[in-house]
Design a protein around this motif. Sequence first.
Motif, PDB file in Angstrom:
ATOM      1  N   LEU A  83       0.851  -1.205   0.000  1.00 25.16           N
ATOM      2  CA  LEU A  83       0.000   0.000   0.000  1.00 25.16           C
ATOM      3  C   LEU A  83       0.877   1.243   0.000  1.00 25.16           C
ATOM      4  N   ILE A  84       1.929   1.206   0.844  1.00 27.39           N
ATOM      5  CA  ILE A  84       2.840   2.367   0.967  1.00 27.39           C
ATOM      6  C   ILE A  84       3.496   2.638  -0.379  1.00 27.39           C
ATOM      7  N   THR A  85       3.927   1.579  -1.046  1.00 28.32           N
ATOM      8  CA  THR A  85       4.622   1.776  -2.326  1.00 28.32           C
ATOM      9  C   THR A  85       3.654   2.226  -3.406  1.00 28.32           C
ATOM     10  N   GLU A  86       2.478   1.548  -3.482  1.00 34.36           N
ATOM     11  CA  GLU A  86       1.596   1.757  -4.638  1.00 34.36           C
ATOM     12  C   GLU A  86       0.787   3.056  -4.548  1.00 34.36           C
ATOM     13  N   THR A  87       0.786   3.724  -3.374  1.00 39.74           N
ATOM     14  CA  THR A  87      -0.010   4.975  -3.305  1.00 39.74           C
ATOM     15  C   THR A  87       0.507   5.980  -4.333  1.00 39.74           C
ATOM     16  N   SER A  88       1.760   5.819  -4.761  1.00 36.26           N
ATOM     17  CA  SER A  88       2.309   6.787  -5.729  1.00 36.26           C
ATOM     18  C   SER A  88       1.535   6.714  -7.053  1.00 36.26           C
ATOM     19  N   ARG A  89       0.789   5.604  -7.278  1.00 34.84           N
ATOM     20  CA  ARG A  89      -0.002   5.491  -8.530  1.00 34.84           C
ATOM     21  C   ARG A  89      -1.261   6.337  -8.480  1.00 34.84           C
ATOM     22  N   LEU A  90      -1.661   6.709  -7.244  1.00 26.81           N
ATOM     23  CA  LEU A  90      -2.923   7.436  -7.137  1.00 26.81           C
ATOM     24  C   LEU A  90      -2.755   8.855  -7.659  1.00 26.81           C
ATOM     25  N   PRO A  91      -3.786   9.376  -8.324  1.00 27.56           N
ATOM     26  CA  PRO A  91      -3.714  10.775  -8.770  1.00 27.56           C
ATOM     27  C   PRO A  91      -3.710  11.702  -7.552  1.00 27.56           C
ATOM     28  N   LYS A  92      -3.432  12.996  -7.795  1.00 25.87           N
ATOM     29  CA  LYS A  92      -3.514  14.061  -6.759  1.00 25.87           C
ATOM     30  C   LYS A  92      -2.612  13.721  -5.564  1.00 25.87           C
ATOM     31  N   ASP A  93      -1.373  13.465  -5.768  1.00 27.04           N
ATOM     32  CA  ASP A  93      -0.327  13.159  -4.795  1.00 27.04           C
ATOM     33  C   ASP A  93      -0.821  12.904  -3.348  1.00 27.04           C
ATOM     34  N   PRO A  94      -1.103  11.661  -3.012  1.00 29.42           N
ATOM     35  CA  PRO A  94      -1.645  11.292  -1.699  1.00 29.42           C
ATOM     36  C   PRO A  94      -0.566  11.257  -0.623  1.00 29.42           C
ATOM     37  N   HIS A  95       0.163  12.388  -0.448  1.00 28.58           N
ATOM     38  CA  HIS A  95       1.273  12.389   0.529  1.00 28.58           C
ATOM     39  C   HIS A  95       0.778  12.042   1.936  1.00 28.58           C
ATOM     40  N   ALA A  96      -0.331  12.680   2.328  1.00 30.48           N
ATOM     41  CA  ALA A  96      -0.828  12.484   3.706  1.00 30.48           C
ATOM     42  C   ALA A  96      -1.244  11.031   3.917  1.00 30.48           C
ATOM     43  N   LEU A  97      -1.850  10.439   2.882  1.00 33.73           N
ATOM     44  CA  LEU A  97      -2.267   9.028   2.991  1.00 33.73           C
ATOM     45  C   LEU A  97      -1.056   8.130   3.175  1.00 33.73           C
ATOM     46  N   ARG A  98      -0.015   8.403   2.385  1.00 31.63           N
ATOM     47  CA  ARG A  98       1.182   7.537   2.481  1.00 31.63           C
ATOM     48  C   ARG A  98       1.814   7.673   3.863  1.00 31.63           C
ATOM     49  N   ALA A  99       1.876   8.908   4.378  1.00 31.58           N
ATOM     50  CA  ALA A  99       2.491   9.123   5.709  1.00 31.58           C
ATOM     51  C   ALA A  99       1.732   8.323   6.765  1.00 31.58           C
ATOM     52  N   LYS A 100       0.401   8.310   6.642  1.00 30.92           N
ATOM     53  CA  LYS A 100      -0.408   7.573   7.639  1.00 30.92           C
ATOM     54  C   LYS A 100      -0.173   6.075   7.490  1.00 30.92           C
ATOM     55  N   ALA A 101      -0.079   5.609   6.244  1.00 34.03           N
ATOM     56  CA  ALA A 101       0.144   4.172   6.029  1.00 34.03           C
ATOM     57  C   ALA A 101       1.484   3.755   6.637  1.00 34.03           C
ATOM     58  N   VAL A 102       2.502   4.634   6.494  1.00 36.65           N
ATOM     59  CA  VAL A 102       3.824   4.317   7.067  1.00 36.65           C
ATOM     60  C   VAL A 102       3.712   4.238   8.591  1.00 36.65           C
ATOM     61  N   GLU A 103       2.999   5.198   9.178  1.00 28.97           N
ATOM     62  CA  GLU A 103       2.880   5.208  10.654  1.00 28.97           C
ATOM     63  C   GLU A 103       2.117   3.979  11.145  1.00 28.97           C
ATOM     64  N   ILE A 104       1.066   3.597  10.386  1.00 27.66           N
ATOM     65  CA  ILE A 104       0.293   2.411  10.786  1.00 27.66           C
ATOM     66  C   ILE A 104       1.195   1.174  10.736  1.00 27.66           C
TER      67      ILE A 104
END
Lengths: 197, 210, 210
Positions: A96-117
């Motif tokens: 999930l952490i790696t593939e979020t980069s495929r999502l449009p509209k740069d999901p930086h906040a989502l990736r940060a949360k996934a890393v913390e989880i």
Amino acid sequence: PFCPNGASCRVSLRELFDRAIIVSHYIHSLSSEMFQEFDAQYSQGPGFFTQAISMCHTASISTPAGKEQAQQIHQKDFVILVIHLLRSWTEPLNHLITETSRLPKDPHALRAKAVEIQQQNQRLLEGLDKIGKLVDPEITDNGDYAVWLGLPALQSNDVESLLFAFHNMFRCLRRDTHKVDNYLKFLKCQIAYDGSC
Amino acid sequence: ASPPGKPVIVKCRSPEKETFTCWWKPGSNGGLPTNYTLTYYKEGENIIYECPDYTTGGPNSCFFSRKYTTIWTIYVMRVNATNKMGNTASDVRFVDVTYIVEPNAPQNVTLEIKKSQDREAYLWIKWLAPTLVDTRSGWLILQYEIRLKPEKATEWETHYAGHQTNFKILNLSPGQKYFVQVRCKPDHGFWSQWSQEKSIKIPGDANMNV
Amino acid sequence: ASPPGKPVIVKCRSPEKETFTCWWKPGSNGGLPTNYTLTYYKEGENIIYECPDYTTGGPNSCFFSRKYTTIWTIYVMRVNATNKMGNTASDVRFVDVTYIVEPNAPQNVTLEIKKSQDREAYLWIKWLAPTLVDTRSGWLILQYEIRLKPEKATEWETHYAGHQTNFKILNLSPGQKYFVQVRCKPDHGFWSQWSQEKSIKIPGDANMNV
């Protein structure tokens, strides 16, 4: 030598549960926020995502769906079940952490949360391992977990399929982290407070 | 020349329950160059580890970064002093990271004179949790204490504010200048230092007498 | 006469994460006696069930007792309105009991002025968990919030009380009458209503300036 916790020089089961619950509560709060943020950012109208609900990869792990069912499970098996549920997310979270980069509209906040989880999940797994050994020294954890086959969907080139795949993962993560949090709070009262908090 | 004196582990502190540092006081060095190592094992395991970082915490210290810090077990540690004539170990020290938290001082302390609904003036104090501390996750729950004193006084007056991050002080003397500081403590742990002194002058006409 | 208007499922709530109720708003009845049924199926199954109890939750409601309630499962439900001229179904509603928990308000809120060891008076608030809720087993954990305000004030002052069922309020104004309410929320769910207002007058001589 001064032993911080009084008589026995180890962290008590009650304290281990208290600490584990702080982590599990936080993990679910993060997962809920992540789910809502994704929904707000990528939903294309009411009901857009409900059409794509599919089974969670952890559905294969039979979990109690009510208090009475929870009270039927042997405590040792219940701890193992929670470990399996949590461990079932180590690999999906990595992807999930790696593939979020495929999502449009740069999901930086989502990736940060996934890393913390992911970090907090590993911390909680360490604690549950310790709790398991105290609940039953002979506890045997065969390293089981639910296999996740969702990588191809997370790498889909079709944007809508991609969004549905991510949505289902965030939804399942929110659900399973709620289960883990709920079960730990229940087990704490059953095991560390003799059934009555 | 003689073997080294017995070192003593004097203090272990964590600022945010994520990392921690221990300090020791060397004994006599027996007139010889003496080397110190800190070794530990974790309760429930029998692997002996050595201190991962002797420098970050300054002289005679061991710093445990996040990677080496766990809250699930108790550290059983010892400092060993070695010179040509022999070696001497400190007493064992048991460390549970949850119980050694000493946070940094609260920040952004702001003072304001406010009027209560029935026109009485009072001093309104607000502050934020210290940096580094993640209170959002419930990982660390802090309680606060305030102290204030008139400019020329020597005695501080302290108020316990519980978990609140704001506090109302009633019936202060109009025209007087006051100094205010705030400190905090986790439920199990040590009081932080007092925050930087902030001051405020109570307006001369303020009706502070509730 | 015409077929019935489209009903709408307006709300689903569980007071204790063990049972739940859904309510709907009927559409027009087309001038004819109209009958309502609620049908649902559960995630991962394809059996269609009908509402087990149309009465316990009052008019236009369906109550799911423990026997019919499973958590972490999506209920896909619909209300169907039928009269002689035809029938009309509501939009589908997806319900997971996990996320619809809204407890009743806390009960037995009692207020008391107490004195701490250093003779300072404070307001001591105590309450009980709402009825029907089992907080003993750990299946549902409630957190509480208090709000209070002086009699003539418009603004409430709120305090988060965590999982405790009592709270100490410091530095209230002597001689002032205060209103107090308490509410609760499951760890992950919705806030209850505020409890009934309780009031107390702080004695005029009480030294509340802790």
